[in-house]
Each structure stands twice: as C-alpha cells, then as structure tokens.
Motif scaffolding. Structure first.
Motif, PDB file in Angstrom:
ATOM      1  N   PHE A 101     -16.412  -9.744 -10.849  1.00  0.00           N
ATOM      2  CA  PHE A 101     -16.082 -10.947 -10.083  1.00  0.00           C
ATOM      3  C   PHE A 101     -14.575 -10.995  -9.827  1.00  0.00           C
ATOM      4  N   TRP A 102     -13.772 -10.755 -10.882  1.00  0.00           N
ATOM      5  CA  TRP A 102     -12.319 -10.789 -10.737  1.00  0.00           C
ATOM      6  C   TRP A 102     -11.836  -9.730  -9.749  1.00  0.00           C
ATOM      7  N   VAL A 103     -12.375  -8.511  -9.853  1.00  0.00           N
ATOM      8  CA  VAL A 103     -11.963  -7.430  -8.950  1.00  0.00           C
ATOM      9  C   VAL A 103     -12.283  -7.805  -7.503  1.00  0.00           C
ATOM     10  N   LEU A 104     -13.490  -8.292  -7.244  1.00  0.00           N
ATOM     11  CA  LEU A 104     -13.877  -8.640  -5.870  1.00  0.00           C
ATOM     12  C   LEU A 104     -13.073  -9.830  -5.342  1.00  0.00           C
ATOM     13  N   ALA A 105     -12.887 -10.836  -6.184  1.00  0.00           N
ATOM     14  CA  ALA A 105     -12.112 -12.014  -5.759  1.00  0.00           C
ATOM     15  C   ALA A 105     -10.660 -11.624  -5.495  1.00  0.00           C
ATOM     16  N   THR A 106     -10.094 -10.787  -6.352  1.00  0.00           N
ATOM     17  CA  THR A 106      -8.708 -10.347  -6.163  1.00  0.00           C
ATOM     18  C   THR A 106      -8.584  -9.477  -4.922  1.00  0.00           C
ATOM     19  N   LEU A 107      -9.515  -8.569  -4.725  1.00  0.00           N
ATOM     20  CA  LEU A 107      -9.510  -7.720  -3.531  1.00  0.00           C
ATOM     21  C   LEU A 107      -9.637  -8.568  -2.267  1.00  0.00           C
ATOM     22  N   SER A 108     -10.457  -9.589  -2.329  1.00  0.00           N
ATOM     23  CA  SER A 108     -10.620 -10.501  -1.207  1.00  0.00           C
ATOM     24  C   SER A 108      -9.304 -11.211  -0.897  1.00  0.00           C
ATOM     25  N   TRP A 109      -8.682 -11.776  -1.930  1.00  0.00           N
ATOM     26  CA  TRP A 109      -7.436 -12.514  -1.761  1.00  0.00           C
ATOM     27  C   TRP A 109      -6.326 -11.597  -1.245  1.00  0.00           C
ATOM     28  N   ILE A 110      -6.186 -10.403  -1.819  1.00  0.00           N
ATOM     29  CA  ILE A 110      -5.141  -9.455  -1.404  1.00  0.00           C
ATOM     30  C   ILE A 110      -5.297  -9.113   0.073  1.00  0.00           C
ATOM     31  N   ASN A 111      -6.516  -8.848   0.522  1.00  0.00           N
ATOM     32  CA  ASN A 111      -6.723  -8.436   1.912  1.00  0.00           C
ATOM     33  C   ASN A 111      -6.512  -9.572   2.894  1.00  0.00           C
ATOM     34  N   LEU A 112      -6.880 -10.792   2.517  1.00  0.00           N
ATOM     35  CA  LEU A 112      -6.584 -11.931   3.390  1.00  0.00           C
ATOM     36  C   LEU A 112      -5.078 -12.100   3.507  1.00  0.00           C
ATOM     37  N   TRP A 113      -4.380 -12.024   2.382  1.00  0.00           N
ATOM     38  CA  TRP A 113      -2.927 -12.173   2.380  1.00  0.00           C
ATOM     39  C   TRP A 113      -2.270 -11.072   3.214  1.00  0.00           C
ATOM     40  N   LEU A 114      -2.709  -9.824   3.033  1.00  0.00           N
ATOM     41  CA  LEU A 114      -2.138  -8.719   3.805  1.00  0.00           C
ATOM     42  C   LEU A 114      -2.362  -8.898   5.305  1.00  0.00           C
ATOM     43  N   ALA A 115      -3.558  -9.323   5.681  1.00  0.00           N
ATOM     44  CA  ALA A 115      -3.847  -9.519   7.109  1.00  0.00           C
ATOM     45  C   ALA A 115      -2.969 -10.612   7.694  1.00  0.00           C
ATOM     46  N   LEU A 116      -2.894 -11.751   7.004  1.00  0.00           N
ATOM     47  CA  LEU A 116      -2.094 -12.871   7.529  1.00  0.00           C
ATOM     48  C   LEU A 116      -0.606 -12.526   7.552  1.00  0.00           C
ATOM     49  N   PHE A 117      -0.118 -11.913   6.477  1.00  0.00           N
ATOM     50  CA  PHE A 117       1.293 -11.534   6.433  1.00  0.00           C
ATOM     51  C   PHE A 117       1.619 -10.541   7.544  1.00  0.00           C
ATOM     52  N   ASN A 118       0.739  -9.568   7.759  1.00  0.00           N
ATOM     53  CA  ASN A 118       0.975  -8.555   8.783  1.00  0.00           C
ATOM     54  C   ASN A 118       0.936  -9.118  10.198  1.00  0.00           C
ATOM     55  N   LEU A 119       0.352 -10.287  10.374  1.00  0.00           N
ATOM     56  CA  LEU A 119       0.261 -10.870  11.715  1.00  0.00           C
ATOM     57  C   LEU A 119       1.434 -11.793  12.054  1.00  0.00           C
ATOM     58  N   ILE A 120       2.413 -11.910  11.150  1.00  0.00           N
ATOM     59  CA  ILE A 120       3.627 -12.659  11.479  1.00  0.00           C
ATOM     60  C   ILE A 120       4.335 -11.908  12.605  1.00  0.00           C
ATOM     61  N   PRO A 121       4.780 -12.608  13.652  1.00  0.00           N
ATOM     62  CA  PRO A 121       5.357 -11.909  14.813  1.00  0.00           C
ATOM     63  C   PRO A 121       6.782 -11.402  14.584  1.00  0.00           C
ATOM     64  N   ILE A 122       6.932 -10.534  13.571  1.00  0.00           N
ATOM     65  CA  ILE A 122       8.219  -9.933  13.233  1.00  0.00           C
ATOM     66  C   ILE A 122       8.053  -8.417  13.267  1.00  0.00           C
ATOM     67  N   GLN A 123       9.004  -7.732  13.886  1.00  0.00           N
ATOM     68  CA  GLN A 123       9.014  -6.272  13.853  1.00  0.00           C
ATOM     69  C   GLN A 123       9.459  -5.830  12.468  1.00  0.00           C
ATOM     70  N   PRO A 124       8.960  -4.831  11.848  1.00  0.00           N
ATOM     71  CA  PRO A 124       7.992  -3.860  12.318  1.00  0.00           C
ATOM     72  C   PRO A 124       6.560  -4.199  11.918  1.00  0.00           C
ATOM     73  N   LEU A 125       6.295  -5.453  11.530  1.00  0.00           N
ATOM     74  CA  LEU A 125       4.932  -5.836  11.161  1.00  0.00           C
ATOM     75  C   LEU A 125       4.006  -5.719  12.371  1.00  0.00           C
ATOM     76  N   ASP A 126       2.724  -5.593  12.083  1.00  0.00           N
ATOM     77  CA  ASP A 126       1.737  -5.457  13.159  1.00  0.00           C
ATOM     78  C   ASP A 126       1.755  -6.659  14.097  1.00  0.00           C
ATOM     79  N   GLY A 127       1.998  -7.837  13.549  1.00  0.00           N
ATOM     80  CA  GLY A 127       2.048  -9.039  14.389  1.00  0.00           C
ATOM     81  C   GLY A 127       3.166  -8.984  15.413  1.00  0.00           C
ATOM     82  N   GLY A 128       4.321  -8.453  15.019  1.00  0.00           N
ATOM     83  CA  GLY A 128       5.438  -8.314  15.954  1.00  0.00           C
ATOM     84  C   GLY A 128       5.117  -7.319  17.058  1.00  0.00           C
ATOM     85  N   LYS A 129       4.472  -6.220  16.678  1.00  0.00           N
ATOM     86  CA  LYS A 129       4.095  -5.209  17.667  1.00  0.00           C
ATOM     87  C   LYS A 129       3.013  -5.731  18.610  1.00  0.00           C
ATOM     88  N   LEU A 130       2.003  -6.398  18.027  1.00  0.00           N
ATOM     89  CA  LEU A 130       0.919  -6.941  18.869  1.00  0.00           C
ATOM     90  C   LEU A 130       1.429  -8.019  19.816  1.00  0.00           C
TER      91      LEU A 130
END
Length: 192
Positions: A101-130
């Motif tokens: 449960f802890w592994v899945l919940a942590t993996l879930s939280w990490i991936n949501l955080w990574l996706a949202l952080f990466n979508l910030i519109p700052i270069q060189p993040l993916d959000g800045g490029k998109l």
C-alpha cells in the motif's frame, strides 16, 4: 540521492522507507524519460540516449524534428507520469498489505507531483517547452518565444520564494533553480 534520505540510527525502518522513496523517485524519473523516448520512437525519430542526473534527466534525440513532432515528444513524459499516477491510485485501495500500500501510494504521489511540476511553464521543464510549442500554433514562433519567455520569467520569479519556503518549512531542498537569464534572452528574442 542522499539529500532525500533521513538517517535515523535508532530506527533503521525509516532508512528503509527513505531508500525505497529514492528508488521510486529515480524509477519515476526514468519512466518519464522513457516516455519522451517512446514519443520519439512512435514517430520514427532517432533516440541517442536517455540520461538520468542529479536533478532529473533528459532524452537526447535527433535535432531534426518538426514542432509537431516535438509536441508529442515533450508531452509524453508528463503523460507517462499521469498514467502511472492514475494506475497506482486505482490499484492502491486493493493492496494486500501495508508495505505494498505504501509503495503504491508513494509511487502515485511521486508521479502526480512530477507531472504537475514538469508542466510549470519554465524552460527547460516540459511545461515551458510545450507552452512555447503550443503558442507557435497561434502566433509566429519568434513572438511565441517572446511570450513564453515573459511567462517563464514571471513563473521563475514566483517559483523562487516557493523553493525558499519549501526549504524553510519542510527542510526540503529542491535542486531546480530556474534560469532567469534564459527567459530574459527569450523575451529579447535571442534564445532557442
């Protein structure tokens, strides 16, 4: 990696959880970068290498890509993170024990955080490029670069106090200092 690890000699269980967290974070970043590589491969764009480093990673591919190809390549990283978040979130309630449960919940939280952080519109993040690539569909690319640079500059200035507060409140150091000079050059039309 050791910055994330809180060593508590009295309780080695914390060390095990910290090491597992670091492993899940590195795995998630690696899968994110493989998402970019997958975006390349389905469009028959040559992938040179996938590299992980202290603050993240990158997928090196053929520089001869169109803006449309780049859109999919850039978007595939956060899409992989969002897919992992969704799958782990759906499976977590059915975990057979607390450890899984802890592994899945942590993996879930990490991936949501990574996706949202990466979508910030700052270069060189993916959000800045998109943001730059999608603006290029609406306005000429030289203007899209200036607009993306201005938005990125404002986002950089807003992110700096957030980074300081995360260090002050949680003791968490995030090794991502946005590039103010790069965004200033974009606003002036001299970058990318």
């Amino acid at each position: 990696m050791l910055i994330f690890v809180y060593v508590d000699v009295a309780n080695p269980e914390f060390l095990a959880f910290d090491l597992m967290f670091v492993f899940l974070l590195i795995l998630s970043i690696f899968l994110h970068e493989l998402g970019h590589a997958w975006g390349c491969l389905i469009q028959k764009v040559a992938v040179g290498r996938v590299v992980l480093h202290g603050g993240g990673g990158f997928c090196e591919h053929s520089p001869a890509t169109s803006h449309t190809e780049d859109e999919l390549i850039v978007a595939m990283g956060p899409i992989v993170n969002l897919a992992l978040w969704a799958i782990c979130s759906l499976v977590t309630p059915f975990a057979p024990n607390d450890g899984i449960f802890w592994v899945l919940a942590t993996l879930s939280w990490i991936n949501l955080w990574l996706a949202l952080f990466n979508l910030i519109p700052i270069q060189p993040l993916d959000g800045g490029k998109l943001f730059y690539l999608l603006l290029g569909r609406l306005v000429p690319y030289h203007m899209a670069q200036r607009i993306a640079g201005g938005v990125g500059l404002l986002a950089c200035l807003a992110l700096l106090p957030v980074l300081f507060l995360s260090w002050w409140a949680f003791g968490m150091v995030l090794f991502f200092l946005p590039s103010l000079p790069l965004h200033w050059q974009m606003v002036r039309g001299r970058a990318l």
